[in-house]
Write a protein that holds these residues in place. Structure first.
Motif, PDB file in Angstrom:
ATOM      1  N   GLU A 123       6.556   1.342  79.365  1.00  0.00           N
ATOM      2  CA  GLU A 123       6.513   0.759  78.567  1.00  0.00           C
ATOM      3  C   GLU A 123       4.551   1.058  77.925  1.00  0.00           C
ATOM      4  O   GLU A 123       4.665   1.114  76.801  1.00  0.00           O
ATOM      5  CB  GLU A 123       6.455  -0.184  78.979  1.00  0.00           C
ATOM      6  N   LYS A 124       4.326   0.872  78.520  1.00  0.00           N
ATOM      7  CA  LYS A 124       2.395   0.956  78.586  1.00  0.00           C
ATOM      8  C   LYS A 124       1.517   2.031  79.135  1.00  0.00           C
ATOM      9  O   LYS A 124       1.250   2.667  78.470  1.00  0.00           O
ATOM     10  CB  LYS A 124       1.780  -0.516  79.815  1.00  0.00           C
ATOM     11  N   HIS A 125       1.983   2.883  80.498  1.00  0.00           N
ATOM     12  CA  HIS A 125       1.435   3.824  81.437  1.00  0.00           C
ATOM     13  C   HIS A 125       2.016   4.210  82.252  1.00  0.00           C
ATOM     14  O   HIS A 125       3.665   3.727  82.643  1.00  0.00           O
ATOM     15  CB  HIS A 125      -0.138   3.264  81.859  1.00  0.00           C
ATOM     16  N   ILE A 126       1.545   5.636  82.299  1.00  0.00           N
ATOM     17  CA  ILE A 126       2.483   5.917  83.132  1.00  0.00           C
ATOM     18  C   ILE A 126       1.039   6.782  84.252  1.00  0.00           C
ATOM     19  O   ILE A 126       0.370   8.287  83.497  1.00  0.00           O
ATOM     20  CB  ILE A 126       3.103   7.325  82.921  1.00  0.00           C
ATOM     21  N   HIS A 127       0.634   7.010  85.758  1.00  0.00           N
ATOM     22  CA  HIS A 127       0.379   7.088  86.166  1.00  0.00           C
ATOM     23  C   HIS A 127       0.791   8.536  87.653  1.00  0.00           C
ATOM     24  O   HIS A 127       1.840   8.110  88.277  1.00  0.00           O
ATOM     25  CB  HIS A 127      -0.370   6.828  86.772  1.00  0.00           C
ATOM     26  N   CYS A 175       6.204  13.992  77.758  1.00  0.00           N
ATOM     27  CA  CYS A 175       5.667  14.486  76.173  1.00  0.00           C
ATOM     28  C   CYS A 175       6.369  13.626  75.010  1.00  0.00           C
ATOM     29  O   CYS A 175       6.059  12.998  74.028  1.00  0.00           O
ATOM     30  CB  CYS A 175       5.640  15.612  76.136  1.00  0.00           C
ATOM     31  N   ASP A 176       7.833  12.961  75.539  1.00  0.00           N
ATOM     32  CA  ASP A 176       8.350  12.449  74.978  1.00  0.00           C
ATOM     33  C   ASP A 176       8.176  10.917  75.019  1.00  0.00           C
ATOM     34  O   ASP A 176       8.109   9.867  73.984  1.00  0.00           O
ATOM     35  CB  ASP A 176       9.732  12.468  75.506  1.00  0.00           C
ATOM     36  N   LYS A 177       7.775  10.259  75.770  1.00  0.00           N
ATOM     37  CA  LYS A 177       7.169   8.974  76.167  1.00  0.00           C
ATOM     38  C   LYS A 177       6.021   9.223  75.957  1.00  0.00           C
ATOM     39  O   LYS A 177       5.123   7.997  74.444  1.00  0.00           O
ATOM     40  CB  LYS A 177       7.099   8.741  78.079  1.00  0.00           C
ATOM     41  N   ALA A 178       5.399  10.304  75.589  1.00  0.00           N
ATOM     42  CA  ALA A 178       3.694  10.047  75.050  1.00  0.00           C
ATOM     43  C   ALA A 178       3.889  10.182  73.556  1.00  0.00           C
ATOM     44  O   ALA A 178       3.098   8.926  72.751  1.00  0.00           O
ATOM     45  CB  ALA A 178       2.486  11.144  75.224  1.00  0.00           C
ATOM     46  N   LYS A 179       4.398  10.300  72.679  1.00  0.00           N
ATOM     47  CA  LYS A 179       4.966  10.249  71.931  1.00  0.00           C
ATOM     48  C   LYS A 179       5.302   8.625  71.472  1.00  0.00           C
ATOM     49  O   LYS A 179       4.468   8.278  70.515  1.00  0.00           O
ATOM     50  CB  LYS A 179       5.732  11.212  70.953  1.00  0.00           C
ATOM     51  N   GLU A 180       5.728   8.274  72.242  1.00  0.00           N
ATOM     52  CA  GLU A 180       6.247   7.276  71.908  1.00  0.00           C
ATOM     53  C   GLU A 180       4.809   6.179  71.872  1.00  0.00           C
ATOM     54  O   GLU A 180       5.076   4.873  71.899  1.00  0.00           O
ATOM     55  CB  GLU A 180       6.963   6.187  72.879  1.00  0.00           C
ATOM     56  N   VAL A 224       3.111   6.107  75.315  1.00  0.00           N
ATOM     57  CA  VAL A 224       2.896   5.798  76.377  1.00  0.00           C
ATOM     58  C   VAL A 224       1.702   6.034  77.417  1.00  0.00           C
ATOM     59  O   VAL A 224       1.673   7.286  76.294  1.00  0.00           O
ATOM     60  CB  VAL A 224       3.852   5.462  77.363  1.00  0.00           C
ATOM     61  N   ASP A 225       0.970   5.836  77.374  1.00  0.00           N
ATOM     62  CA  ASP A 225      -0.355   6.178  77.684  1.00  0.00           C
ATOM     63  C   ASP A 225       0.321   7.431  78.951  1.00  0.00           C
ATOM     64  O   ASP A 225       0.590   6.576  80.363  1.00  0.00           O
ATOM     65  CB  ASP A 225      -1.985   5.423  78.181  1.00  0.00           C
ATOM     66  N   CYS A 245       0.165  16.902  73.414  1.00  0.00           N
ATOM     67  CA  CYS A 245       0.522  15.250  73.493  1.00  0.00           C
ATOM     68  C   CYS A 245       0.111  14.099  73.910  1.00  0.00           C
ATOM     69  O   CYS A 245       0.670  13.037  73.488  1.00  0.00           O
ATOM     70  CB  CYS A 245       1.758  15.091  74.009  1.00  0.00           C
ATOM     71  N   GLY A 246      -1.008  14.420  74.081  1.00  0.00           N
ATOM     72  CA  GLY A 246      -2.266  13.083  74.267  1.00  0.00           C
ATOM     73  C   GLY A 246      -2.125  13.008  76.042  1.00  0.00           C
ATOM     74  O   GLY A 246      -2.872  11.792  75.912  1.00  0.00           O
ATOM     75  N   ILE A 247      -1.502  14.064  76.360  1.00  0.00           N
ATOM     76  CA  ILE A 247      -1.913  13.361  78.167  1.00  0.00           C
ATOM     77  C   ILE A 247      -2.398  13.517  78.803  1.00  0.00           C
ATOM     78  O   ILE A 247      -3.421  15.032  78.184  1.00  0.00           O
ATOM     79  CB  ILE A 247      -0.370  14.034  78.561  1.00  0.00           C
TER      80      ILE A 247
END
Length: 487
Positions: A146-150, A170-175, A177-178, A201-203
């Motif tokens: 929901e918020k971030h993935i490292h 990429c799907d989560k970034a579009k949602e 998620v950092d 995608c902003g990753i």
């Protein structure tokens, strides 16, 4: 001038050994580990020219020494900011005596005192056997982020499994998620297309310490060997499985691809905070900027389970050999058994002595290593230690089904460890490594069952037969052992 031209080779050789003499003096005066120093001096003397090139580019890097020294200072400053979120107070630590028998509390105290290695309660720990189980579980958790993935990986390849992961990220970034990724520049193989896609995608994705000749420095450079995932500061993954099809035992490939036996952990609870801390420290280091520390990185977590967990991280930037010291302490305090699985067994004197001594006083020591492995030199170096182990009563087993890549240990039905650290000098001194130490009799029992199942795919080595192996093999082993501190 004519004299130099007529004697050019003697001149070059003389100049080489002048530099060898200067370099040898530098190495000796820096009081490094004797075995490593001797191996380096051996290379310098017997490999004119080549020895100096190897030393200059790979074995001794002044720039990196300075970087690591700065990183130590930076880490201490960052840890001071986070210690209220991470460190168990001494008064709480004192109560742990009731949870442990005999000398097991010594390991807890050792890691507790080594910077960011707090003892954490209330963790739910799941053992994930082999890559397919790891990726199925990981992908399901990533989709819930929901918020971030490292992510921090030694090997990240844009192959089949890698692209599946990239699709999810990429799907989560579009949602919204950092997402931040650290990948080792030498171990990984990401296409420009994959990198461009993730960036678009902003990753945030950065390589760990890029080098000029990645293919040549695979075994001769400081590398980040860790495999970590942290999701929303609540769920973490740690273990030996890299992001590569090589690790996934796809159906239908049994006859064309080596079976890969590995292990990973899923942790839910306070132990994830230590994983988060280690990720942020390294990510800040490779990006040369400080991430704003948000509360969401270290969220308040209710007890998820009953396992106690400590995270041990080590590398060329740490003051202590944290993981090696923890493994050594676990062996020295064992009362019943120590069962180890490792793909590379090239121990230092401390670990080798501890295992042999423990066996001779009656502790049941069993070690699983690959029969073949993926490195010929490492296999021969490993074999050079086996006779001493067998003579001391240590039981050594060759895993015959394929490549065993798991790095695990279970002790006395109380302590288990799973992580990235091999039992070799590279993991103890050179690479950035990380292990989870789990204190839970139920997890230890599960680890014991897994270990015994692996033994069914093994052949036990016999001392007399081992002594009678081909003399040519013994020569290869002895020569390979000379290079053991550099492997």
């Amino acid at each position: 001038m004519n004299f130099i031209q007529d004697n050019i080779w003697w001149f070059v050789i003389g100049l080489n050994y002048l530099f060898v003499f200067i370099t040898a003096g530098y190495e000796i005066m820096h009081n490094r580990e004797p075995a490593k120093t001797i191996s380096l001096l051996f290379a310098l003397v017997v490999l004119p020219g080549i020895g100096l090139i190897i030393y200059y580019f790979f074995a001794q890097e002044f720039r990196k020494d300075k970087i690591f020294n700065r990183k130590k200072v930076y880490d201490h400053e960052m840890i001071k900011k986070w210690e209220d979120k991470l460190i168990l107070e001494e008064k709480d630590l004192a109560h742990l005596e009731n949870f442990f028998v005999d000398d097991k509390i010594k390991l807890v105290r050792l890691l507790q005192n080594n910077q960011t290695k707090p003892f954490t309660f209330g963790n739910k720990v799941d053992i994930l056997v082999n890559a397919r189980k790891k990726f199925d579980t990981l992908f399901a958790d990533l989709k819930k982020a929901e918020k971030h993935i490292h992510l921090e990986y030694y090997m990240f390849r844009s192959d089949n499994i890698g692209n599946k992961l990239i699709d999810i990220l990429c799907d989560k970034a579009k949602e919204g998620v950092d997402i931040r990724i650290s990948y080792d520049y030498v171990g990984s193989s990401l296409s420009s297309k994959a990198l461009k896609r993730m960036n678009s995608c902003g990753i945030e994705i950065f390589p760990f310490m890029p080098v000029w000749f990645p293919n040549l420095t695979r075994k001769l450079n400081y590398r980040n060997h860790r495999k970590l995932v942290i999701i929303d500061g609540k769920v973490g993954f740690i273990g030996g499985v890299n992001i590569s099809d090589e690790y996934v035992n796809y159906k239908g490939q049994e006859d064309t691809k080596m079976y890969w036996r590995d292990m990973h952990l899923r942790i839910e609870g306070h132990g994830v905070k230590s994983l988060q801390a280690q990720f942020l420290l390294n990510f800040n280091f490779i990006t040369s900027k400080e991430i704003e520390i948000k509360d969401e990185y270290f969220p308040t977590i209710e007890a998820a389970g009953k396992s106690a967990v400590q995270i041990a991280a080590s590398g060329p930037d740490t003051d202590w050999k944290n993981i090696m010291e923890a493994i050594l302490t676990a062996i020295n305090t064992a009362e019943k058994y120590v069962y180890i699985t490792t793909p590379y067994f090239i121990p230092n004197n401390e670990i080798l002595t501890a295992l042999c001594t423990a066996s001779r006083i009656g502790i049941d020591i069993k070690i699983i290593i690959p029969e073949v492995g993926d490195s010929v030199v490492a296999r021969h170096a490993t074999n050079s230690y086996i006779e001493m182990l067998l003579e001391s009563g240590v039981r050594v087993f060759h895993y015959c089904k394929g490549m065993v890549h798991a790095k695990t240990m279970v002790v006395d039905g109380v302590i288990s460890t799973i992580g990235t650290c091999n039992l070799d000098n590279r993991s103890f001194d050179i690479n950035f490594e990380i292990n989870a130490f789990v204190y839970d009799k139920y997890i230890a029992q599960e680890m014991l069952v897994i270990f015994n199942n692996d033994l069914l795919e093994c052949d036990e080595l016999n001392l007399e037969k081992w002594r009678n192996r081909a003399y040519s093999e013994k020569i290869k082993e002895s020569l390979s052992r000379l290079w053991a501190p550099l492997l």
